[in-house]
Motif scaffolding. Structure first.
Motif, PDB file in Angstrom:
ATOM      1  N   ALA A 139       0.789  -0.936  -0.043  1.00 12.30           N
ATOM      2  CA  ALA A 139       0.150  -0.006  -0.084  1.00 12.30           C
ATOM      3  C   ALA A 139       0.622   1.372   0.096  1.00 12.30           C
ATOM      4  O   ALA A 139       0.294   2.283  -0.293  1.00 12.30           O
ATOM      5  CB  ALA A 139      -0.816  -0.022   1.079  1.00 12.30           C
ATOM      6  N   PRO A 241      -5.066   1.360  -1.489  1.00 10.40           N
ATOM      7  CA  PRO A 241      -5.099   1.461  -2.859  1.00 10.40           C
ATOM      8  C   PRO A 241      -5.815   0.358  -3.298  1.00 10.40           C
ATOM      9  O   PRO A 241      -6.092  -0.689  -2.689  1.00 10.40           O
ATOM     10  CB  PRO A 241      -3.771   1.842  -3.249  1.00 10.40           C
ATOM     11  CG  PRO A 241      -2.908   0.745  -2.315  1.00 10.40           C
ATOM     12  CD  PRO A 241      -3.525   1.094  -1.099  1.00 10.40           C
ATOM     13  N   ILE A 245      -2.864  -1.888  -7.929  1.00 12.07           N
ATOM     14  CA  ILE A 245      -1.679  -1.170  -7.598  1.00 12.07           C
ATOM     15  C   ILE A 245      -0.886  -1.842  -6.627  1.00 12.07           C
ATOM     16  O   ILE A 245       0.385  -1.799  -6.513  1.00 12.07           O
ATOM     17  CB  ILE A 245      -2.304   0.383  -6.926  1.00 12.07           C
ATOM     18  CG1 ILE A 245      -3.040   0.884  -7.968  1.00 12.07           C
ATOM     19  CG2 ILE A 245      -1.094   1.110  -6.473  1.00 12.07           C
ATOM     20  CD1 ILE A 245      -2.236   1.167  -9.262  1.00 12.07           C
ATOM     21  N   HIS A 268      -5.545  -8.142   1.196  1.00 12.72           N
ATOM     22  CA  HIS A 268      -6.042  -6.791   0.619  1.00 12.72           C
ATOM     23  C   HIS A 268      -7.794  -7.063   0.806  1.00 12.72           C
ATOM     24  O   HIS A 268      -8.327  -6.106   1.072  1.00 12.72           O
ATOM     25  CB  HIS A 268      -5.848  -6.767  -0.950  1.00 12.72           C
ATOM     26  CG  HIS A 268      -6.435  -5.506  -1.428  1.00 12.72           C
ATOM     27  ND1 HIS A 268      -7.892  -5.432  -2.037  1.00 12.72           N
ATOM     28  CD2 HIS A 268      -5.845  -4.168  -1.619  1.00 12.72           C
ATOM     29  CE1 HIS A 268      -7.876  -4.050  -2.387  1.00 12.72           C
ATOM     30  NE2 HIS A 268      -6.952  -3.319  -2.311  1.00 12.72           N
ATOM     31  N   ASP A 283      -7.546   6.415  -0.466  1.00 12.73           N
ATOM     32  CA  ASP A 283      -7.164   5.748  -1.704  1.00 12.73           C
ATOM     33  C   ASP A 283      -6.069   6.299  -2.445  1.00 12.73           C
ATOM     34  O   ASP A 283      -6.294   7.359  -2.962  1.00 12.73           O
ATOM     35  CB  ASP A 283      -8.365   5.269  -2.469  1.00 12.73           C
ATOM     36  CG  ASP A 283      -8.333   4.511  -3.638  1.00 12.73           C
ATOM     37  OD1 ASP A 283      -7.116   3.995  -3.946  1.00 12.73           O
ATOM     38  OD2 ASP A 283      -9.269   4.211  -4.351  1.00 12.73           O
ATOM     39  N   ASN A 284      -4.916   5.733  -2.505  1.00 12.77           N
ATOM     40  CA  ASN A 284      -3.837   6.691  -3.100  1.00 12.77           C
ATOM     41  C   ASN A 284      -3.255   5.767  -4.282  1.00 12.77           C
ATOM     42  O   ASN A 284      -2.249   5.804  -4.772  1.00 12.77           O
ATOM     43  CB  ASN A 284      -2.575   6.371  -2.200  1.00 12.77           C
ATOM     44  CG  ASN A 284      -2.146   5.051  -1.573  1.00 12.77           C
ATOM     45  OD1 ASN A 284      -2.970   4.324  -1.507  1.00 12.77           O
ATOM     46  ND2 ASN A 284      -0.774   5.071  -1.422  1.00 12.77           N
ATOM     47  N   SER A 285      -4.385   5.162  -5.033  1.00 14.93           N
ATOM     48  CA  SER A 285      -4.101   4.556  -6.294  1.00 14.93           C
ATOM     49  C   SER A 285      -3.439   5.441  -7.389  1.00 14.93           C
ATOM     50  O   SER A 285      -2.564   4.944  -8.040  1.00 14.93           O
ATOM     51  CB  SER A 285      -5.380   3.991  -6.720  1.00 14.93           C
ATOM     52  OG  SER A 285      -5.854   2.769  -5.917  1.00 14.93           O
ATOM     53  N   GLN A 286      -4.084   6.651  -7.375  1.00 17.78           N
ATOM     54  CA  GLN A 286      -3.806   7.602  -8.432  1.00 17.78           C
ATOM     55  C   GLN A 286      -2.471   8.746  -7.828  1.00 17.78           C
ATOM     56  O   GLN A 286      -2.402   9.741  -8.413  1.00 17.78           O
ATOM     57  CB  GLN A 286      -4.971   8.274  -9.130  1.00 17.78           C
ATOM     58  CG  GLN A 286      -5.854   7.295  -9.415  1.00 17.78           C
ATOM     59  CD  GLN A 286      -5.346   6.496 -10.553  1.00 17.78           C
ATOM     60  OE1 GLN A 286      -4.473   6.721 -11.490  1.00 17.78           O
ATOM     61  NE2 GLN A 286      -5.641   5.092 -10.788  1.00 17.78           N
ATOM     62  N   HIS A 287      -2.101   8.615  -6.733  1.00 18.40           N
ATOM     63  CA  HIS A 287      -1.472   9.551  -6.034  1.00 18.40           C
ATOM     64  C   HIS A 287      -0.171   9.128  -5.782  1.00 18.40           C
ATOM     65  O   HIS A 287       0.510   7.867  -5.652  1.00 18.40           O
ATOM     66  CB  HIS A 287      -1.779  10.008  -4.451  1.00 18.40           C
ATOM     67  CG  HIS A 287      -3.289  10.522  -4.502  1.00 18.40           C
ATOM     68  ND1 HIS A 287      -3.826  11.073  -5.515  1.00 18.40           N
ATOM     69  CD2 HIS A 287      -4.273  10.515  -3.399  1.00 18.40           C
ATOM     70  CE1 HIS A 287      -4.958  11.512  -5.257  1.00 18.40           C
ATOM     71  NE2 HIS A 287      -5.307  10.873  -4.155  1.00 18.40           N
ATOM     72  N   THR A 292       0.153  12.007  -1.709  1.00 18.44           N
ATOM     73  CA  THR A 292      -0.633  11.168  -0.723  1.00 18.44           C
ATOM     74  C   THR A 292       0.052  11.922   0.960  1.00 18.44           C
ATOM     75  O   THR A 292      -0.925  11.824   1.950  1.00 18.44           O
ATOM     76  CB  THR A 292       0.096   9.716  -0.614  1.00 18.44           C
ATOM     77  OG1 THR A 292      -0.085   9.130  -1.860  1.00 18.44           O
ATOM     78  CG2 THR A 292      -0.865   8.900   0.486  1.00 18.44           C
TER      79      THR A 292
END
Length: 310
Positions: A139, A241, A245, A268, A283-287, A292
């Motif tokens: 993560a 995330p 990811i 997960h 949710d830091n999938s796109q960060h 973040t």
């Protein structure tokens, strides 16, 4: 020849004192001192003894030393003329705790810290807090926690549970070998050590951020234990995330930190139980890491203003 001993005599009243002033000695009340040099005179026997001219006549007995006069303010001269020296000051009391030499010490106590304004909004970048960053393997907990600790404006420590667990070299219970009594005992020991370190840091004004893969369905070895060891002021925040990811980041790991894809997917899935728990979730999938961290600052500020119920 005998000289007077003891305290020096004060100058008589009205007589000049200082450099060049003459010192007067009181002669022997019995009259003339044998062997004393007198101008124009001779000693008995017709011989003039050789006496140093600068030697004063010796007194028969030392006069008593008078006590020092008490300090008193000199009266002002009539007509306002003349100067009689500076006003006398009382000497400091011996063995007094409020003087140093002749300089009086000001009374007072340690300066207290200023109280923060009650109407000010909480500032996550300056407050001394303890944050628990929760998330599955991959993560980004360690990277985010380190960057957050590095970029804060107040002293902040990063405490990683995995790092503390690996302090055990010989006999280390590797979680990849399976979760058993031995690995759970080492986990509890590492968590208790992290909690002690966090309390010690906070007691000295240093914030801290801890990271751990806490499962919502195991409160005994999870969130409840952290609250017991750190305290109720701990701020838990979930970093979660998407699965893709997490699998990608886990593939870049090495050593015992890298898990199998099946294990990552299972962890997960269990972490999804944090949804609906009331804890803040990022949710830091796109960060990236820096973005973040900025989101984490906002979440910490809201948690300080309104602590989560957990």
């Amino acid at each position: 020849m005998q000289y007077a001993v003891g305290a020096p005599l004060p100058p008589p009243h009205g007589q000049a004192s200082g450099p060049g002033a003459a010192m007067h000695w009181t002669p022997n009340p019995g009259g003339h001192t044998p062997g004393a040099h007198t101008p124009g005179g001779h000693a008995p026997g017709g011989h003039t003894p050789h006496t140093p001219p600068a030697s004063p006549p010796a007194p028969a007995a030392p006069p008593p030393a008078p006590a020092a006069p008490p300090p008193a303010q000199q009266p002002a001269p009539a007509g306002g003329q003349g100067w009689h020296g500076p006003p006398q000051q009382a000497p400091p009391t011996p063995n007094s705790s409020d003087v140093t030499g002749h300089v009086p010490l000001p009374p007072g106590a340690p300066v207290p810290l200023p109280s923060p304004p009650t109407d000010a909004a909480p500032d996550a970048t300056h407050a001394a807090v303890a944050v628990l960053l929760i998330g599955p393997a991959g993560a980004g907990k360690t990277s985010v926690a380190r960057h957050w600790a590095d970029t804060r404006r107040v002293p902040t420590a990063h405490i990683s549970l995995d790092d503390v667990r690996e302090w055990v070299r010989s006999g280390f219970a590797d979680p990849q070998a399976g979760w058993n009594d031995h690995s759970e005992a080492q986990y509890r020991l590492a968590r208790r050590t992290c909690g002690f370190a966090a309390r010690n840091f906070l007691a000295n004004g240093i914030s801290c951020i801890l990271d751990d893969a806490v499962f919502p369905d195991r409160p005994v070895v999870g969130l409840g234990g952290w609250k017991r060891h750190v305290g109720p002021g701990l701020l838990p925040i979930v970093l979660l995330p998407g699965l893709e990811i997490v699998l990608e980041r886990n593939a870049r790991r090495s050593g015992n930190r890298r898990l199998s894809d099946e294990e990552v997917a299972r962890i997960h899935g269990r972490m999804a139980g944090w949804y609906g728990s009331g804890l803040p979730i990022i949710d830091n999938s796109q960060h990236d890491v820096a973005t973040t961290v900025r989101v984490l600052d906002d979440v910490v500020a809201r948690s300080i203003a309104s602590p989560p119920n957990w």
